[in-house]
Every structure is written in C-alpha cells, then in structure tokens.
Motif scaffolding. Structure first.
Motif, PDB file in Angstrom:
ATOM      1  N   THR A 168      47.559  10.402  -6.769  1.00  0.00           N
ATOM      2  CA  THR A 168      47.300  10.540  -8.204  1.00  0.00           C
ATOM      3  C   THR A 168      47.921   9.397  -9.000  1.00  0.00           C
ATOM      4  O   THR A 168      47.702   9.312 -10.208  1.00  0.00           O
ATOM      5  N   LYS A 169      48.680   8.512  -8.327  1.00  0.00           N
ATOM      6  CA  LYS A 169      49.314   7.386  -9.010  1.00  0.00           C
ATOM      7  C   LYS A 169      49.453   6.242  -8.028  1.00  0.00           C
ATOM      8  O   LYS A 169      49.995   6.416  -6.934  1.00  0.00           O
ATOM      9  N   VAL A 170      48.969   5.074  -8.408  1.00  0.00           N
ATOM     10  CA  VAL A 170      49.032   3.905  -7.532  1.00  0.00           C
ATOM     11  C   VAL A 170      49.638   2.738  -8.303  1.00  0.00           C
ATOM     12  O   VAL A 170      49.276   2.489  -9.450  1.00  0.00           O
ATOM     13  N   THR A 171      50.592   2.041  -7.664  1.00  0.00           N
ATOM     14  CA  THR A 171      51.205   0.849  -8.243  1.00  0.00           C
ATOM     15  C   THR A 171      50.619  -0.376  -7.550  1.00  0.00           C
ATOM     16  O   THR A 171      50.731  -0.524  -6.330  1.00  0.00           O
ATOM     17  N   VAL A 172      50.018  -1.244  -8.343  1.00  0.00           N
ATOM     18  CA  VAL A 172      49.343  -2.420  -7.799  1.00  0.00           C
ATOM     19  C   VAL A 172      50.156  -3.659  -8.173  1.00  0.00           C
ATOM     20  O   VAL A 172      50.345  -3.948  -9.356  1.00  0.00           O
ATOM     21  N   PRO A 173      50.652  -4.415  -7.182  1.00  0.00           N
ATOM     22  CA  PRO A 173      51.391  -5.650  -7.501  1.00  0.00           C
ATOM     23  C   PRO A 173      50.502  -6.668  -8.215  1.00  0.00           C
ATOM     24  O   PRO A 173      49.267  -6.547  -8.231  1.00  0.00           O
ATOM     25  N   GLY A 174      51.142  -7.667  -8.812  1.00  0.00           N
ATOM     26  CA  GLY A 174      50.402  -8.699  -9.514  1.00  0.00           C
ATOM     27  C   GLY A 174      49.436  -9.440  -8.616  1.00  0.00           C
ATOM     28  O   GLY A 174      49.725  -9.701  -7.444  1.00  0.00           O
ATOM     29  N   ARG A 175      48.273  -9.754  -9.154  1.00  0.00           N
ATOM     30  CA  ARG A 175      47.228 -10.497  -8.448  1.00  0.00           C
ATOM     31  C   ARG A 175      46.861  -9.852  -7.111  1.00  0.00           C
ATOM     32  O   ARG A 175      46.696 -10.529  -6.088  1.00  0.00           O
ATOM     33  N   THR A 176      46.759  -8.529  -7.166  1.00  0.00           N
ATOM     34  CA  THR A 176      46.473  -7.775  -5.936  1.00  0.00           C
ATOM     35  C   THR A 176      45.456  -6.684  -6.249  1.00  0.00           C
ATOM     36  O   THR A 176      45.326  -6.234  -7.392  1.00  0.00           O
ATOM     37  N   ARG A 177      44.762  -6.249  -5.220  1.00  0.00           N
ATOM     38  CA  ARG A 177      43.817  -5.148  -5.343  1.00  0.00           C
ATOM     39  C   ARG A 177      44.215  -4.037  -4.382  1.00  0.00           C
ATOM     40  O   ARG A 177      44.570  -4.309  -3.231  1.00  0.00           O
TER      41      ARG A 177
END
Length: 332
Positions: A121-130
């Motif tokens: 229900t929650k995803v953390t996406v690093p910079g310049r990433t998919r």
C-alpha cells in the motif's frame, strides 16, 4: 570643480563597489538556477508487457469469470533526484452529475475498488528510478457479468493520480440506454441519459425540432464527450441558439450506442416574445379598467338621479314657497 563633501565621497565609492558585487553574484545565481531546475513530477501507469516492450497502455484492461484472480503490474516512476513515497489504494469509479469520470474515496468502494489489491500500500521510489508493483483483482463468485470500472489511486505530497482499471466479468452483456426528462429553457435543451445495461457506453446524440410551419432544427448523430458507466445517470445540455421568436415546437432527442443501445424522447417548447405580448396585455387591461370605471360611474349617477328626483331650480323653489305662504294665510 568644487571638492566633494564627506557624504558625496562615500556615495561615489559605494556605487562602483555595488556594481562589482552585482557582477560577481549574478553569474553564480544564474548558474545555480541552471544546475537545479524544478524536479519533474512522479508518474503512475500500467507497466510494460512481459517482453519489456512499452505497450503505451492508458489503463488496465482485465477480463475473467466470477471466482478468478487476475494479475498485472503498476509502474511508478520517479524522475527527480530525491526519493518519493507513494501510497496506493483501489477505488470504484462513477460518473459525476455532468458526465465526468470520478473515483470513490478511501472508504467508499464496494465493487472493483474493494476487489483490487496491490502488493504494497506504500512504495518508496529512489531518485531517477522506476518501481513496479504487482496488482491483483479477485472477482467474487457472485459478481454480475459486464463492465466494472475502477481505478488504482496513487498519492504523494498532496498530488493524486488515478490509473483506470477496466474490468469485465465474463457472461452476458446488455447495452441499454434511455433519454429522459427532456425540457427546453430559453436557448438550451436539458436532458438526462441513463445507462440501464451492464456495459460502458459512448452515447451518440441526434437532435431535431419541428414547429407549426416546418422544421426548426436538424442535427445529425454525434458522439458525446461522455463515457457512461453501468447504472449511472448524467444530466446534460444541448445549446439551441437560433430558437424561433414565435412558434410552438416539438423537440426530439435520439440516442444510440454500440451493442444496439438506443432511446428516444420528446418535449414541447413554446416560444413567445414575452415583452411585446406583456406590453399589449397591459394596455388592454388598462383600457378595460378605464372602460369599467366609466361605466360604473355613469350607472351610479343615473341611479342617484332616479332615487332622489330632479333637483329644483331656485325660481321653482321660490314660487313653491310663495304658494305655501298664500295657503297658510287663507287657512288662518
């Protein structure tokens, strides 16, 4: 040339100093603005297909029988330099009163939104990433056949993105459409469209109007900018700018959609130039009131004369008084 005073001397020295400071700071500020542009916003959309090719899917399309579990993947892309945490949830879809596509709140889903599940229900996406998040839809055993539109809602930093889910449950589908509550107000035709089937419809509308002296309006069928969801109703309007000045008309609306859906409704419309008509009516009422008043006044005068008799003239009154005096003297 007179010598500079102390204040003038300080001012003369300050101007070159400020100019030198400006030329030193301005390039650095410009370079800083160039080096740190505003970060582009994160996005959420259906993931690429299994072969890694980007299918350019604008929404999820899933189809299965009651009791089946359908799977897909959601792609969340962060093009900025800083990590982004995105919250995910499922939601039912519905039409707004005027035909817009909208989704229910966090606790308002009982259909597709309640059947949707994301792996997290929650995803953390690093910079310049998919990041790709697995998505599943569990179709209940008792789900009705037909289209069940919904959405995956992604939220972060006050921004919300809805990724549409078009779910079709296997079984008979029925395309049924009605047009209701047709009225004409001024230069606008109002009407209601109702999807009475179980398939999403893209309605087409044709409009005509006939008056006492012939055709007033003819518009061929055109696709409306509305995607009518099953069981939904929307209130729409159709402009009619060249309405007649004086006529009695019958307005007819015909709607159709794929799958054989069709509906038709009519409504009367009366066009009257109210300002001249109202002015003439007021003049007639004023003339009638004046005539009535004069007639009643004449009748009142005649009635008073009949009841009281003629008013005696002064000479007649004097002779009458003399006769009364002579008669009185004779009797005495």
């Amino acid at each position: 040339m007179p010598p500079l005073t102390g204040h003038a001397t300080r001012l003369a020295l300050a101007v070159p100093l400020l100019a030198a400071l400006w030329w030193a700071v301005a390039p650095a500020a410009a370079a800083g603005a160039t080096e740190h542009p505003a970060a582009p916003a994160w996005t959420a959309q259906p993931a690429t297909d299994g072969a890694g090719r980007d299918g350019g899917r604008p929404y999820f399309y899933l189809e299965g029988l009651p009791g089946s579990v359908l799977q897909d993947r959601l792609s969340v892309t962060n093009p900025g330099p800083e990590p982004v945490t995105v919250r995910l949830r499922g939601a039912d879809a519905y039409n707004t009163a005027k035909g817009g596509f909208a989704v229910r709140g966090a606790r308002g889903s009982t259909g597709t939104g309640a059947w949707l599940r994301t792996a997290t229900t929650k995803v953390t996406v690093p910079g310049r990433t998919r990041a790709e998040v697995p998505v599943s839809v569990t179709v209940p055993e008792g789900a009705l056949p037909g289209d069940h539109p919904g959405a995956i809602v992604a939220e972060s930093g006050g921004r919300s993105v809805g990724v549409r889910v078009q779910l079709r449950v296997g079984g008979p589908t029925l395309a049924a459409l009605t047009v209701e509550d047709v009225t004409v107000s001024g230069r606008t035709i109002h009407y209601t469209l109702v999807n009475r089937g179980n398939a999403v419809l893209a309605p087409r509308l044709a409009v005509s109007a006939d008056g006492l002296f012939g055709s007033l309006l003819r518009r061929d069928a055109r696709t409306l900018p509305v995607e009518l969801l099953p069981g939904q109703r929307v209130r729409l309007t159709e402009p009619w700018r060249d309405t007649p000045a004086l006529d009695s008309a019958t307005v007819r609306l015909r709607v159709t959609a794929a799958g054989g859906a069709h509906g038709e409704a009519t409504a009367p419309a009366l066009f009257v130039p109210w300002l001249p008509v109202t002015g003439g009516a007021l003049l007639l009422l004023a003339a009638a009131a004046a005539g009535t008043y004069a007639h009643r006044r004449g009748r009142g005068a005649r009635r008073s004369e009949h009841e009281d008799g003629p008013v005696p003239s002064p000479d007649h009154q004097r002779h009458s008084d003399e006769r009364h005096l002579v008669k009185a003297g004779a009797e005495s």
